[in-house]
Design a protein around this motif. Structure first.
Motif, mmCIF file in Angstrom:
data_model
loop_
_atom_site.group_PDB
_atom_site.id
_atom_site.type_symbol
_atom_site.label_atom_id
_atom_site.label_comp_id
_atom_site.label_asym_id
_atom_site.label_seq_id
_atom_site.Cartn_x
_atom_site.Cartn_y
_atom_site.Cartn_z
ATOM 1 N N SER A 19 -6.326 37.021 -7.287
ATOM 2 C CA SER A 19 -6.682 38.432 -7.177
ATOM 3 C C SER A 19 -8.109 38.602 -6.673
ATOM 4 O O SER A 19 -8.386 39.432 -5.813
ATOM 5 C CB SER A 19 -6.523 39.114 -8.546
ATOM 6 N N GLY A 20 -9.022 37.791 -7.221
ATOM 7 C CA GLY A 20 -10.422 37.850 -6.796
ATOM 8 C C GLY A 20 -10.586 37.433 -5.353
ATOM 9 O O GLY A 20 -11.377 38.030 -4.611
ATOM 10 N N LYS A 23 -9.200 40.229 -3.132
ATOM 11 C CA LYS A 23 -10.114 41.369 -3.163
ATOM 12 C C LYS A 23 -11.362 41.073 -2.341
ATOM 13 O O LYS A 23 -11.880 41.945 -1.641
ATOM 14 C CB LYS A 23 -10.501 41.698 -4.605
ATOM 15 N N GLY A 24 -11.823 39.822 -2.415
ATOM 16 C CA GLY A 24 -12.976 39.417 -1.617
ATOM 17 C C GLY A 24 -12.675 39.527 -0.138
ATOM 18 O O GLY A 24 -13.514 39.994 0.650
ATOM 19 N N GLU A 35 -20.470 42.626 -2.077
ATOM 20 C CA GLU A 35 -19.393 42.796 -3.059
ATOM 21 C C GLU A 35 -18.353 41.694 -2.905
ATOM 22 O O GLU A 35 -17.808 41.198 -3.899
ATOM 23 C CB GLU A 35 -18.748 44.167 -2.897
ATOM 24 N N LYS A 38 -19.472 38.547 -4.632
ATOM 25 C CA LYS A 38 -19.274 38.588 -6.086
ATOM 26 C C LYS A 38 -17.848 38.231 -6.455
ATOM 27 O O LYS A 38 -17.597 37.533 -7.444
ATOM 28 C CB LYS A 38 -19.631 39.976 -6.620
ATOM 29 N N GLU A 39 -16.901 38.701 -5.661
ATOM 30 C CA GLU A 39 -15.498 38.389 -5.936
ATOM 31 C C GLU A 39 -15.208 36.905 -5.708
ATOM 32 O O GLU A 39 -14.528 36.256 -6.508
ATOM 33 C CB GLU A 39 -14.581 39.237 -5.045
ATOM 34 N N TYR A 40 -15.724 36.364 -4.606
ATOM 35 C CA TYR A 40 -15.528 34.938 -4.326
ATOM 36 C C TYR A 40 -16.192 34.067 -5.396
ATOM 37 O O TYR A 40 -15.633 33.056 -5.825
ATOM 38 C CB TYR A 40 -16.090 34.586 -2.949
ATOM 39 N N SER A 42 -16.634 34.870 -8.444
ATOM 40 C CA SER A 42 -15.837 34.958 -9.675
ATOM 41 C C SER A 42 -14.680 33.972 -9.642
ATOM 42 O O SER A 42 -14.271 33.435 -10.676
ATOM 43 C CB SER A 42 -15.304 36.384 -9.860
#
Length: 248
Positions: A19-20, A23-24, A35, A38-40, A42
Motif C-alpha cells: 500500500s505504501g 501510494k508513493g 510525500e 515518506k511513503e517509500y 515507510s
C-alpha cells in the motif's frame, strides 16, 4: 495458534508495504516528491525492500536535486539488480550533479582479464549456469553409459569433459564474483563538504576535499574514522558520519 498469528502479521505487514509503495508511486506521478519519499521510507521501515523501491526513491531525490540521497539509492538499487540499464542510466544523470570529478583508473593485466570475464554475470547468474551445466553433464554421462554405438559413446565422452571444464569455470567465476561483492564496501559522501585526512585524526594533513555524492570504498574502520579509497586510487581517512555505506 502462534503460527496463525505470525502468518497474519506477516500478511498484514506485506499488505501495508504494498500500500505504501503504490501510494508513493501515485504521489510521485503527481510531482509530490517529498510525500512520496515518506511513503517509500515507510516501506523500508517495514523491512521490505527491492531494486524498484530504491530506484523510485532515487528518482524522488533526483527531482529534488538532492545529489547524495539520489546516488545512494540508485547504488542500492544496483546492488539488488546490477544489470538494470535504466538504473545505470539514471545514476549517470545523478553523477552530473556532483561537484567532485574523480577519475576512474581501471586495473590492468591478467587480473583485469579475469575480472572482466567474471563480471559478465552476477554471481547468482553464474550459480544458475553451473546448475545448468551440471544437469547437462549428467545427461551426457547417462548417454555415455547407456549408448551402444561407439561413435555416440565418444561424442558423449568428449562432451562430458567439455562440460566439466565449463562447469569448473562457472563455479570459479561465481566464487570470484561473490568474494568481490562481499569485500567491496562502497559508500556515498553525504556531508556537503568533508576533508579526507592522511591519518585518523583531525590535526593530520588533508589529502583531498570531497563533496556530497562522491562514491568511495571503505577499507578499514577505526573508532569514528573510516579509511577509504577513491576510484583514482587515492586513500585517506574520513569521519564515519560523513559517509553512508551502500550495503548496510
Amino acid at each position: 495458534m502462534k503460527k496463525i498469528i505470525f502468518i497474519f502479521l506477516l500478511t498484514t505487514q506485506f499488505f501495508f508495504a504494498q500500500s505504501g509503495f503504490d501510494k508513493g508511486n501515485y504521489l510521485y506521478q503527481k510531482g509530490r516528491y517529498e510525500e512520496a519519499i515518506k511513503e517509500y521510507e515507510s516501506v523500508l521501515a517495514s523491512k521490505q525492500h527491492s531494486a524498484e523501491l530504491y530506484f523510485n526513491l532515487g528518482n524522488c531525490y533526483y527531482k529534488l536535486n538532492k545529489v547524495a540521497p539520489a546516488i545512494y539509492n540508485y547504488e542500492k538499487a544496483l546492488v539488488l539488480n546490477p544489470d538494470d540499464a535504466v538504473i545505470q542510466n539514471n545514476l549517470k544523470f545523478a553523477h552530473k550533479m556532483q561537484i567532485d570529478e574523480i577519475k576512474d583508473i581501471p586495473t590492468v593485466g591478467f587480473s583485469k582479464m579475469i575480472h572482466d570475464f567474471t563480471s559478465i554475470f552476477h554471481y547468482n547468474t553464474w550459480a544458475w549456469i553451473s546448475v545448468g551445466l551440471s544437469v547437462l553433464f549428467l545427461v551426457f554421462f547417462i548417454g555415455y553409459y547407456f549408448s551402444q554405438v561407439t561413435l555416440s559413446k565418444r561424442i558423449f565422452f568428449i562432451g562430458m569433459f567439455v562440460l566439466l571444464f565449463l562447469l569448473l569455470m562457472s563455479v570459479s567465476a561465481a566464487i570470484s564474483e561473490k568474494n568481490d561483492f562481499e569485500n567491496e564496501k562502497p559508500a556515498i559522501v553525504f556531508a556537503e563538504m568533508t576533508l579526507v585526512k592522511s591519518e585518523p585524526q583531525k590535526a593530520s594533513n588533508t589529502v583531498i576535499t570531497l563533496h556530497e555524492g562522491t562514491k568511495v570504498f571503505v577499507i578499514e574502520t577505526l573508532d569514528n574514522w573510516k579509511k577509504i579509497q577513491l576510484t583514482d586510487g587515492t586513500e585517506g581517512w574520513i569521519e564515519k558520519t560523513a559517509i553512508k555505506e551502500v550495503k548496510n
